[in-house]
Design a protein around this motif. Structure first.
Motif, mmCIF file in Angstrom:
data_model
loop_
_atom_site.group_PDB
_atom_site.id
_atom_site.type_symbol
_atom_site.label_atom_id
_atom_site.label_comp_id
_atom_site.label_asym_id
_atom_site.label_seq_id
_atom_site.Cartn_x
_atom_site.Cartn_y
_atom_site.Cartn_z
ATOM 1 N N GLY A 171 0.607 -0.780 0.091
ATOM 2 C CA GLY A 171 0.208 -0.051 -0.112
ATOM 3 C C GLY A 171 0.452 1.387 -0.246
ATOM 4 O O GLY A 171 0.523 2.353 -0.671
ATOM 5 N N GLU A 172 2.301 1.025 0.886
ATOM 6 C CA GLU A 172 2.730 2.426 0.374
ATOM 7 C C GLU A 172 4.329 1.743 0.865
ATOM 8 O O GLU A 172 4.672 0.769 0.433
ATOM 9 N N VAL A 173 5.392 3.194 -0.055
ATOM 10 C CA VAL A 173 6.269 2.972 -0.227
ATOM 11 C C VAL A 173 7.227 3.299 0.467
ATOM 12 O O VAL A 173 7.069 4.936 0.300
ATOM 13 N N VAL A 174 7.890 3.868 1.326
ATOM 14 C CA VAL A 174 8.734 4.262 2.174
ATOM 15 C C VAL A 174 9.684 4.198 2.584
ATOM 16 O O VAL A 174 10.959 3.536 1.963
ATOM 17 N N LEU A 175 10.825 5.608 2.386
ATOM 18 C CA LEU A 175 12.158 6.039 2.873
ATOM 19 C C LEU A 175 12.800 7.035 3.872
ATOM 20 O O LEU A 175 11.730 7.497 4.172
ATOM 21 N N ASP A 176 14.128 6.833 3.738
ATOM 22 C CA ASP A 176 14.686 8.014 4.684
ATOM 23 C C ASP A 176 16.055 8.581 3.913
ATOM 24 O O ASP A 176 16.433 8.321 2.990
ATOM 25 N N THR A 177 15.696 9.897 4.278
ATOM 26 C CA THR A 177 17.174 10.621 2.475
ATOM 27 C C THR A 177 16.759 11.547 4.212
ATOM 28 O O THR A 177 16.207 12.475 5.195
ATOM 29 N N SER A 178 18.238 12.390 3.925
ATOM 30 C CA SER A 178 18.793 13.683 4.621
ATOM 31 C C SER A 178 18.579 14.650 4.588
ATOM 32 O O SER A 178 18.729 15.199 2.776
ATOM 33 N N ILE A 179 19.010 16.156 4.873
ATOM 34 C CA ILE A 179 18.848 17.308 3.922
ATOM 35 C C ILE A 179 19.761 17.278 3.886
ATOM 36 O O ILE A 179 19.642 18.355 2.828
ATOM 37 N N VAL A 180 21.038 17.091 3.315
ATOM 38 C CA VAL A 180 21.547 17.373 2.737
ATOM 39 C C VAL A 180 22.072 16.651 1.939
ATOM 40 O O VAL A 180 22.807 16.896 0.223
ATOM 41 N N GLN A 181 21.210 16.076 0.859
ATOM 42 C CA GLN A 181 21.026 15.060 -0.156
ATOM 43 C C GLN A 181 19.846 15.268 -0.969
ATOM 44 O O GLN A 181 18.851 14.665 -1.162
ATOM 45 N N ARG A 182 20.146 16.830 -1.117
ATOM 46 C CA ARG A 182 19.564 17.343 -2.268
ATOM 47 C C ARG A 182 18.624 16.776 -3.515
ATOM 48 O O ARG A 182 17.676 16.736 -2.908
ATOM 49 N N SER A 183 19.323 16.691 -4.596
ATOM 50 C CA SER A 183 18.899 15.755 -5.271
ATOM 51 C C SER A 183 18.252 14.918 -5.126
ATOM 52 O O SER A 183 17.305 14.860 -5.835
ATOM 53 N N ALA A 184 18.330 13.845 -4.326
ATOM 54 C CA ALA A 184 17.395 13.095 -4.218
ATOM 55 C C ALA A 184 16.533 12.837 -3.044
ATOM 56 O O ALA A 184 14.915 12.807 -3.494
ATOM 57 N N LEU A 185 16.425 14.297 -2.230
ATOM 58 C CA LEU A 185 15.045 14.362 -1.504
ATOM 59 C C LEU A 185 14.196 15.406 -2.786
ATOM 60 O O LEU A 185 13.185 15.320 -2.860
ATOM 61 N N SER A 186 14.517 15.910 -3.841
ATOM 62 C CA SER A 186 14.258 16.639 -4.518
ATOM 63 C C SER A 186 13.576 15.780 -5.488
ATOM 64 O O SER A 186 12.634 15.462 -5.788
ATOM 65 N N LEU A 187 14.261 14.517 -5.938
ATOM 66 C CA LEU A 187 13.116 13.448 -7.321
ATOM 67 C C LEU A 187 12.879 12.736 -6.068
ATOM 68 O O LEU A 187 10.977 13.466 -6.577
ATOM 69 N N TYR A 188 12.023 12.400 -5.133
ATOM 70 C CA TYR A 188 10.989 12.163 -4.484
ATOM 71 C C TYR A 188 10.167 12.697 -3.835
ATOM 72 O O TYR A 188 8.804 12.464 -4.551
ATOM 73 N N LEU A 189 10.350 14.486 -3.767
ATOM 74 C CA LEU A 189 9.445 14.720 -3.587
ATOM 75 C C LEU A 189 8.280 15.129 -5.067
ATOM 76 O O LEU A 189 7.120 15.280 -5.498
#
Length: 228
Positions: A171-189
């Protein structure tokens, strides 16, 4: 742009996969260091301590040496959690990738291959203790070789995980990423993940103000998704 394809991990991929994982993690240390240097309390510390030493000792040399020592110490402090994470993974899930990710139908490990070389990785495991009534899959170790970034490989790898989750009935996919991993965070969002929590993984991460974001992708029950 060289063509690429995504396939399941094979034992012959181990060395390039581990190399890619290691490089992908330690490359965040400089960004984490820069982030820490910009904190007001860090600036006060780096300026205040040498200044106090100068006022007490009257030695510019001693003050200069203390500044360099503090910078080196801070760099080592910031880098420790990232390197420790690599060590931990290589002793646990990454020690035997086939056993950890390919021995059950609810998990998997994929690589992106281009020109006969492994240039990207991603994997997923079921969440052991999900919230009541939820079936969650957790995404791990998304990494793309520097020379192949900007080719859509990371997005394709994430889509592979989302489709796998859908096919497996999650039902859901979850993950953890940090504030300094900006490219990954932007991609996920951009792909539709939503922030559902924030925490500090260690005392050091709290000290240097590097939070980890918990992100969740809600898979539609009708089997369709705008972000896929």
């Amino acid at each position: 742009m060289a063509p690429y394809h995504i396939r399941k991990y094979q034992e012959s991929d181990r060395k390039p996969v581990v190399d890619l994982f290691y490089k992908g993690m330690v490359e965040h240390i400089p960004a984490a260091f820069r982030h820490t240097l910009m904190l007001p309390r860090t600036l006060v510390f780096l300026i205040g301590v040498p200044l106090c030493i100068l006022l007490v000792s009257g030695s510019w040399l001693l003050a200069f040496v203390s500044s360099l020592t503090l910078l080196v110490f801070l760099r080592l402090l910031v880098g420790y959690p990232w390197k420790q994470y690599v060590v931990t993974c290589l002793r646990t899930d990454m020690a035997d990738i086939t056993k950890s990710y390919l021995s059950a139908c609810g998990s998997c490990f994929w690589v992106a291959e281009s020109g006969g070389q492994v240039v990207g990785t991603v994997c997923a495991l079921p969440v052991e203790n999900p919230p009541l009534g939820k079936k969650q899959l957790e995404l791990f170790h998304l990494s793309v070789a520097v020379e192949h970034r900007g080719e859509g490989i990371a997005k394709a790898l994430v889509r592979t995980v989302l489709q796998f989750a859908r096919d497996q009935g999650y039902g859901e996919v979850v993950l953890d990423t940090s504030i300094v991993q900006r490219s990954a965070l932007s991609l996920y969002l951009r792909m539709g993940f939503q922030e559902t929590g924030q925490l500090f993984l260690s005392i050091i991460m709290r000290l240097v103000a590097i939070p980890t974001f918990h992100l969740t992708y809600h898979l539609p029950t009708d089997g369709r998704g705008a972000h896929l």
